[in-house]
Write an enzyme that holds these catalytic residues in place. Structure first.
Site, PDB file in Angstrom:
ATOM      1  CB  THR A 289      -0.906   0.048   1.239  1.00  0.00           C
ATOM      2  OG1 THR A 289      -0.122   0.403   2.392  1.00  0.00           O
ATOM      3  CG2 THR A 289      -1.600  -1.277   1.467  1.00  0.00           C
ATOM      4  CG  ASP A 290       1.439   5.785  -1.335  1.00  0.00           C
ATOM      5  OD1 ASP A 290       2.389   5.988  -0.548  1.00  0.00           O
ATOM      6  OD2 ASP A 290       1.310   6.430  -2.386  1.00  0.00           O
TER       7      ASP A 290
END
Length: 766
Positions: A289-290
């Site tokens: 994920t970011d």
């Protein structure tokens, strides 16, 4: 929630098309890696497996407001699979020793960093680097970045950023390669190859992470983190190909984006991460994920942290960056039947496989060599490569009366808020640059001008009139001191310096942090205070050269009409000041070409060359016609088209030839043009090939880049440049999402940019 996927799934999975058919299961003999991972996972508890899915920050630098806590204790408990924002072999070795010596299974940690456009040796921002149109140069920039970053202990980079963007209001346009699908795909492949080489286990290669998956560059209103709503036609034909190109090039990981996509946030989008990325494209790396992307699903309105963590894992995310939702909730979700143990096993296996491929199980400290850190970073040949790359990235937008190159004699007035700030030269996302030792343009010109040139300097204006705005635009050590006198007094000082000079160089534009993440702008003008300075300088009657610093296309209509010479230097990296001097004084002939269209004003945005026609297109050569697709107040044309750029010499195109007028699938046509250096100095030209499909089952763009070659020519020299046109180049995704080349009539264009070119015709037959 399932209903939200219906729009995307219709015609995608049922049609069985997309970029590639789902790979068939193949029974294969287990590899050494399979045997090793199987054995390791058989010993792991569910807590240890979940721990591998947790990515924390080391705290040296962050890209969000959350900082990881109690990191050492979590490593000892086996709750950390990866770390980022920690550098130097000594620090990384200490953290790795905790993982290897103080945990039950001694599983090493993967160490990442935002190595975006170079490491300590910083290259031009990615948008600038793309303007070189030189794939070998771009690949080498990633190769040097990998060599330096791995020498400093790292083995994973959150790059390349391959988001197509056609909205310069979006600050992160500076991090990508512009508006074009074909060029963006070529650059994506070059970057992955540069980082990863041909063997990830080598001590000087690092794992790439393709981002931001997907469609992040099309955020509504150009506002960062905002929603994206897009048709399948545009998605498959324009925005997805660079991600696919990077995956096909072997990228080891993918970072999912912040935005939602047609109602489903990317971080919880099963169609995106599983159906498209894994099943259709065959991606076998891991998805991260970011920064706190899972936690932000709560604000998207998808539930509490436990709910969204389960959603994200089930959708296909494997590693949770900083948010620790996986760490704190997944075990409970397994117990409640909301997450299957197999899903955790799958994610854990992919992360362990990445560590195996990097050689970390064989030698956890292979990236912790103190001697390499002393000898591999900021090497002279690296700095020279960065200097050459910067000079190649600059785009000469105007040069009326051949004001450039400057003479190496006389007096030059260097004026403007960007003239004496070394810290702003590397540009945004240069978190590892040595800002304190990066020289300013003033220092670079003084160093390179020669003994016969006198350089006078004045600030001339503040970056912007508003002090708060300037504070926001000069974060992370990029401060530009403000002059608190009246604006007239600051300008008068500059005019007194200008009067003593033969030529004025105005260093104006954006600071480095006026573009990049969370740096969206509604105005694309040069800031107000700088504009007034430029107007005053022009009134002196002295020749003025605008050296433009920017991380995005700006609206330069007035400047183009009034300033004799404009050199767009983007943000050139560690060696920016030296490279700008090289070009200003003619040591290097500028050869950069735009990879984004420059609008006349912000009201034209989005504006890009490969647009589609309407049923009422404006007649060629006209500005306005009632009941046609146009504006009342400005023409449809850009200020500077895609592919545009001038040189200190001139080039002529002639004798466009096609080897035949029609061909069938499996055959090809050769298109040839003669390019001549018609000027007086040697120079480089980017010869560009565009194709238009004149009749299609779906509407087709008016022009699409399909090839380019960068050539060097001496004065008077001619070269015949050839392109092979194949049926594969003519394929697109039709309304049924089938990748086809349809028979019919086509037009080919070859020239210096997307606007100025020669044309010919050919036909694809059955």
């Amino acid at each position: 929630m399932k209903l939200r996927y219906l729009y995307l799934l219709t015609g995608l999975l049922c049609a069985g098309t997309g970029f590639a058919q789902q790979k068939k299961a193949v029974t294969a003999k287990p590899t050494k890696m399979d045997i090793f991972i199987n054995n390791l996972m058989s010993k792991m508890t569910i807590d240890e497996k979940i721990g591998q899915l947790n990515l924390l920050t080391g705290g040296e630098a962050t890209t969000g407001s959350v900082v990881s806590t109690n990191v050492e204790d979590k490593i000892k408990k086996g709750q950390v699979g990866g770390m980022f924002s920690m550098t130097t072999p000594s620090k990384i070795r200490k953290a790795q020793e905790i993982a290897v010596n103080n945990t039950r299974l001694k599983i090493p940690i993967i160490f990442g960093q935002d190595v975006i456009h170079g490491y300590k040796t910083t290259f031009p921002i990615p948008l600038g680097l793309s303007c070189t149109w030189d794939m070998s140069l771009i690949e080498r920039s990633a190769r040097i970045a990998a060599a330096e970053a791995t020498a400093d202990g790292l083995n994973w980079t959150f790059s390349p950023m391959v988001d197509i963007s056609r909205d310069p209001r979006w600050g992160r346009i500076s991090e990508g390669s512009g508006e074009d699908t074909f060029l963006g795909s070529e650059i994506a492949k070059a970057m992955v190859k540069g980082y990863q080489g041909d063997d990830l286990s080598k001590y000087n290669t690092m794992m790439a992470c393709v981002k931001h998956f997907a469609l992040y560059g099309a955020a509504e209103s150009g506002r960062d983190y905002n929603t994206t709503d897009m048709s399948l036609d545009r998605m498959y034909n324009d925005y997805l190909p660079p991600y696919k190109a990077a995956v096909d090039a072997g990228a080891g990981s993918v970072m999912v984006s912040f935005n939602d996509i047609n109602g489903v946030p990317a971080t919880a989008n099963k169609w995106l991460m599983t159906d498209l990325l894994r099943k259709q494209w065959g991606f076998n790396g891991f998805v991260v994920t970011d920064y706190t992307g899972i936690n932000e699903l709560v604000e998207h309105g998808l539930g509490d942290l436990k709910q969204v963590s389960a959603l994200s894992l089930n959708a296909g995310a494997d590693m949770d960056m900083v948010g620790e939702g996986f760490l704190t909730t997944l075990k409970k979700s397994v117990q409640e039947g909301k997450v299957k143990q197999q899903q955790i096993d799958k994610a854990c296996r992919l992360i362990l496989e990445a560590k195996y491929k990097l050689g970390l199980f064989e030698d956890p400290y292979r990236y912790c060599n103190e001697e390499r850190a002393k000898t591999e970073i900021l090497k002279p040949e690296h700095l020279q490569a960065a200097r050459a790359a910067a000079a190649e990235s600059f785009v000469l937008l105007k040069n009326q009366g051949q004001v450039l190159p400057l003479k190496q004699s006389g007096t030059i007035a260097l004026v403007g808020p960007l003239a004496n700030t070394g810290a702003n030269m590397p540009g945004t996302w240069s978190v590892n640059s040595d800002l304190a030792n990066t020289i300013s343009l003033l220092e670079g010109m003084q160093k390179n001008a020669g003994a016969n040139v006198k350089i006078l300097h004045s600030l001339g204006s503040n970056l912007v009139s508003d002090a708060t705005y300037q504070e926001h635009a000069t974060m992370f050590g990029r401060e530009i001191p403000r002059d608190n006198r009246l604006e007239k007094e600051i300008i008068d000082d500059a005019l007194s310096v200008a009067k003593k000079a033969d030529v004025i160089v105005a260093a104006l534009g954006e600071s480095s942090e006026m573009s990049g993440e969370a740096s969206s702008r509604t105005s694309l003008d040069i800031p107000d205070s700088q504009k007034r300075l430029l107007e005053a300088l022009l009134k002196t009657g002295k020749p003025v050269v605008l050296v433009l610093f920017t991380g995005r296309p700006l609206t330069l209509t007035w400047e183009n009409e009034n300033v004799p010479a404009i050199l767009n230097v983007w943000f050139g990296g560690t060696e920016a000041a030296n490279a700008i001097s090289d070009v200003l004084f003619g040591k290097v002939n500028p050869s950069g070409r735009l990879t984004t269209t420059f609008p006349q004003n912000v009201g034209q945005v989005p504006i890009y060359y490969s647009h589609k026609n309407t049923g009422r297109p404006l007649e060629e050569g006209k500005w306005f016609s009632k009941f046609r697709s146009n504006y009342l107040d400005v023409s449809n044309e850009p200020l500077y088209p895609f592919g545009y750029g001038l040189s200190y010499t001139t080039f002529g195109y002639s004798n466009l030839k096609l080897s035949k007028s029609n061909f069938k699938a499996g055959q090809q046509i050769q298109a040839t043009v003669t390019v001549t250096n018609t000027g007086t100095v040697a120079g480089k030209e980017v010869v560009q090939l565009y194709i238009r499909d004149l009749v299609g089952s779906s509407t087709r763009p008016v022009k699409q880049l399909k090839g380019f070659q960068k050539i060097s020519l001496n004065p008077g020299e001619s070269k015949e440049v050839s392109f092979q046109i194949t049926s594969e180049m003519l394929k697109f995704y039709n309304a049924d999402l089938k990748f086809v080349a349809e028979p019919g009539d086509f037009k080919v264009f070859i020239g210096a940019n997307s606007r100025d070119n020669m044309s010919g015709d050919f036909k694809l037959t059955l």
